[in-house]
Design a protein around this motif. Sequence first.
Motif, PDB file in Angstrom:
ATOM      1  N   GLN A 288      93.110  62.199  92.874  1.00  0.00           N
ATOM      2  CA  GLN A 288      92.709  62.951  91.685  1.00  0.00           C
ATOM      3  C   GLN A 288      93.930  63.559  91.003  1.00  0.00           C
ATOM      4  OE1 GLN A 288      89.555  65.307  93.826  1.00  0.00           O
ATOM      5  NE2 GLN A 288      88.387  64.718  92.000  1.00  0.00           N
TER       6      GLN A 288
ATOM      7  N   ARG B  17      95.208  62.949  88.104  1.00  0.00           N
ATOM      8  CA  ARG B  17      94.970  63.309  86.701  1.00  0.00           C
ATOM      9  C   ARG B  17      94.353  64.703  86.611  1.00  0.00           C
ATOM     10  NH1 ARG B  17      90.740  60.087  83.117  1.00  0.00           N
ATOM     11  NH2 ARG B  17      89.666  60.461  85.046  1.00  0.00           N
ATOM     12  N   GLU B  18      93.375  64.975  87.439  1.00  0.00           N
ATOM     13  CA  GLU B  18      92.729  66.280  87.441  1.00  0.00           C
ATOM     14  C   GLU B  18      93.702  67.372  87.873  1.00  0.00           C
ATOM     15  OE1 GLU B  18      91.497  63.527  88.820  1.00  0.00           O
ATOM     16  OE2 GLU B  18      89.583  63.182  87.807  1.00  0.00           O
TER      17      GLU B  18
ATOM     18  N   LEU C  48      94.711  70.443  85.415  1.00  0.00           N
ATOM     19  CA  LEU C  48      94.415  71.818  85.824  1.00  0.00           C
ATOM     20  C   LEU C  48      95.694  72.623  86.013  1.00  0.00           C
ATOM     21  CD1 LEU C  48      92.361  73.967  86.596  1.00  0.00           C
ATOM     22  CD2 LEU C  48      92.381  73.042  88.928  1.00  0.00           C
TER      23      LEU C  48
END
Length: 190
Positions: free
Chosen positions: A118, A120-121, A125
């Motif tokens: 993850q 990209r997340e 964030l």
Amino acid sequence: MSRRDRESVSFHPTESSAGPEQSDAVDLDGRDQRERRETPTERLDRNWGDLIQELRVVQTGVQFLTGFLLTLPFQQQFGRLDSVDIDIYLTTICASIAATVFLQTPVSVHRALFRRHQRREAVALAHRMAVVGLLLLSVAITGVAALIFDVVVNRVSGVIAAVITVGTVAVLWVVVPLGVRGRPTNTSDI
């Protein structure tokens, strides 16, 4: 890398799954992705590394500032502050502590998302946390300038110091970067 993997890490919904060489997408920095010849995953890794390096620079300063501010109430002169100075101090220490937390959040995000594919997340964030952390740091820096000039000189000097600090931060942290961002880049110089 499978088509599904490439699509899952892409920042841009318009990016084709064929990879950056065949894509019309533009990177976050406004450059054509073909200039770097990197996959979406490599770009995410680079973005993550860049962000972590930036945070390393700012974390030391914000931690030092927070530590300094935490010692002030234990100084003998602290008891002589009036209610306005106490309010400035409390606002400043809250902003500094919050900046410290926000600027360290990417580490906990990385731990929580480690090996979960993850990136990209995590990058998105962490970017938001860094922006909020810098905003809070600017409040803390402004509060320190206001408090020091208010206590050492007078209240008017404290207000002037705060205004100058806000202006300086706005110009150097917002106006200048956005001005550079808007200019066309000659990639042959890179």
